[in-house]
Design a protein around this motif. Structure first.
Motif, PDB file in Angstrom:
ATOM      1  N   SER A   1       0.824  -1.202   0.000  1.00  0.00           N
ATOM      2  CA  SER A   1       0.000   0.000   0.000  1.00  0.00           C
ATOM      3  C   SER A   1       0.864   1.261   0.000  1.00  0.00           C
ATOM      4  O   SER A   1       1.843   1.357   0.731  1.00  0.00           O
ATOM      5  CB  SER A   1      -0.924   0.018   1.216  1.00  0.00           C
ATOM      6  N   CYS A   2       0.523   2.204  -0.855  1.00  0.00           N
ATOM      7  CA  CYS A   2       1.222   3.498  -0.975  1.00  0.00           C
ATOM      8  C   CYS A   2       2.701   3.337  -1.309  1.00  0.00           C
ATOM      9  O   CYS A   2       3.527   4.201  -0.963  1.00  0.00           O
ATOM     10  CB  CYS A   2       1.067   4.325   0.302  1.00  0.00           C
TER      11      CYS A   2
ATOM     12  N   GLU B   1       4.813   6.213  -3.081  1.00  0.00           N
ATOM     13  CA  GLU B   1       3.861   7.305  -3.229  1.00  0.00           C
ATOM     14  C   GLU B   1       3.910   8.191  -1.992  1.00  0.00           C
ATOM     15  O   GLU B   1       4.304   7.748  -0.910  1.00  0.00           O
ATOM     16  CB  GLU B   1       2.440   6.764  -3.425  1.00  0.00           C
ATOM     17  N   ALA B   2       3.492   9.451  -2.153  1.00  0.00           N
ATOM     18  CA  ALA B   2       3.545  10.397  -1.047  1.00  0.00           C
ATOM     19  C   ALA B   2       2.733   9.922   0.150  1.00  0.00           C
ATOM     20  O   ALA B   2       3.079  10.214   1.304  1.00  0.00           O
ATOM     21  CB  ALA B   2       3.056  11.761  -1.513  1.00  0.00           C
ATOM     22  N   CYS B   3       1.647   9.164  -0.094  1.00  0.00           N
ATOM     23  CA  CYS B   3       0.798   8.703   1.005  1.00  0.00           C
ATOM     24  C   CYS B   3       1.526   7.722   1.923  1.00  0.00           C
ATOM     25  O   CYS B   3       1.071   7.445   3.037  1.00  0.00           O
ATOM     26  CB  CYS B   3      -0.493   8.086   0.471  1.00  0.00           C
ATOM     27  N   PHE B   4       2.684   7.216   1.483  1.00  0.00           N
ATOM     28  CA  PHE B   4       3.455   6.319   2.342  1.00  0.00           C
ATOM     29  C   PHE B   4       3.834   7.021   3.642  1.00  0.00           C
ATOM     30  O   PHE B   4       3.924   6.392   4.697  1.00  0.00           O
ATOM     31  CB  PHE B   4       4.718   5.829   1.628  1.00  0.00           C
TER      32      PHE B   4
ATOM     33  N   GLU C   1       2.122   8.815   5.485  1.00  0.00           N
ATOM     34  CA  GLU C   1       1.043   8.756   6.465  1.00  0.00           C
ATOM     35  C   GLU C   1       0.746   7.331   6.905  1.00  0.00           C
ATOM     36  O   GLU C   1      -0.078   7.109   7.791  1.00  0.00           O
ATOM     37  CB  GLU C   1      -0.229   9.374   5.879  1.00  0.00           C
ATOM     38  N   SER C   2       1.380   6.359   6.292  1.00  0.00           N
ATOM     39  CA  SER C   2       1.145   4.962   6.644  1.00  0.00           C
ATOM     40  C   SER C   2       1.878   4.616   7.927  1.00  0.00           C
ATOM     41  O   SER C   2       2.709   5.385   8.427  1.00  0.00           O
ATOM     42  CB  SER C   2       1.598   4.041   5.509  1.00  0.00           C
TER      43      SER C   2
ATOM     44  N   SER D   1       5.237   6.553   8.993  1.00  0.00           N
ATOM     45  CA  SER D   1       5.230   7.377  10.208  1.00  0.00           C
ATOM     46  C   SER D   1       6.292   6.911  11.196  1.00  0.00           C
ATOM     47  O   SER D   1       6.987   7.725  11.815  1.00  0.00           O
ATOM     48  CB  SER D   1       3.846   7.310  10.867  1.00  0.00           C
TER      49      SER D   1
END
Length: 247
Positions: A169-170, A173-176, A178-179, A183
């Motif tokens: 998942s992610c 990607e930039a969303c990593f 927030e994972s 974090s």
């Protein structure tokens, strides 16, 4: 000899002796060294204040240095390959970085945060193939913001590792950021010698978009200093920004 003459001779001899003793005493007082001069050389040196130790300069130029700075202004030889590459969770890294990485992911796992590696060392040829694919898919301008040209990639140092969530998942990607894995890495990677090399808001310095998955090994002492300073490697080393490739 008449008794009065004997007394006179004795008086004269006594006077001469007293004068001689006084003269010798005077010479001794003028020729005696000062107390500090009588100290051994070691004792005198011990009294001098100690100078503070001079910090070692960062070796940001040698390809084999763990502090080498590679960016769009500072390339590596295209043929460079580190001599101490080992396997680290399925990707090649330099020995020191690999040991630190494995320690980091083991402690993350113990804290309930699984982390996997998706990319480590890449040769100049492999980087060229990757950069060409990005250019073909996104165009040269976008490619330059998300991928390095051959010879300009930190991955070629063997000190950079891209991490991910094991479920994919992610990934990359930039969303990593927030994972769970992203974090945890942002909050703890510096304790193991790693920094997030391309932080958000530093694009004008690093030349790359924010990559929360891209960790760079610099050693535990320097990673703590860079993290605490809240700076990029360029700023910490006193180097100019590298937003674009040199001409």
């Amino acid at each position: 000899m008449p008794r009065q003459h004997v007394a006179t001779h004795i008086a004269i001899i006594a006077g001469v002796c007293l004068c001689l003793l006084a003269y010798l005493s005077f010479l001794g007082s003028t020729e005696s060294p000062a107390p500090s001069a009588q100290l051994p050389a070691q004792a005198q040196a011990a009294e001098l204040p100690e100078l503070p130790a001079q910090p070692h300069a960062m070796d940001v130029d040698s390809p084999d240095s763990t502090l080498v700075v590679v960016n769009k202004q500072r390339p590596l030889p295209v043929e460079y390959v580190p001599q101490d590459l080992v396997d680290a969770d399925g990707v090649p890294l330099r020995l020191e970085a690999a040991e630190a990485y494995l320690e980091m992911v083991a402690e993350a796992a113990a804290a309930g945060v699984p982390i996997s590696a998706v990319s480590g060392f890449r040769t100049g040829t492999e980087q060229d193939q990757l950069y060409v694919s990005y250019t073909e898919n996104f165009g040269p301008e976008t490619a330059d913001s998300i991928s390095a040209r051959p010879g300009y990639s930190e991955h070629q140092t063997g000190l950079a590792v891209d991490i991910a969530n094991p479920d994919g998942s992610c990934a990359l990607e930039a969303c990593f950021g927030e994972s769970l894995a992203g974090s945890w890495a942002a909050a703890n990677a510096h304790y193991y010698g790693f920094i997030v090399r391309y932080p958000a808001g530093a694009e004008h310095i690093t030349g790359y978009a924010h990559e929360p998955w891209h960790l760079r090994y610099v050693g535990a002492e320097q990673s703590l200093s860079i993290h605490d300073a809240g700076t990029t490697m360029e700023e910490f080393a006193g180097l100019p920004a590298a937003p674009d490739y040199g001409q």
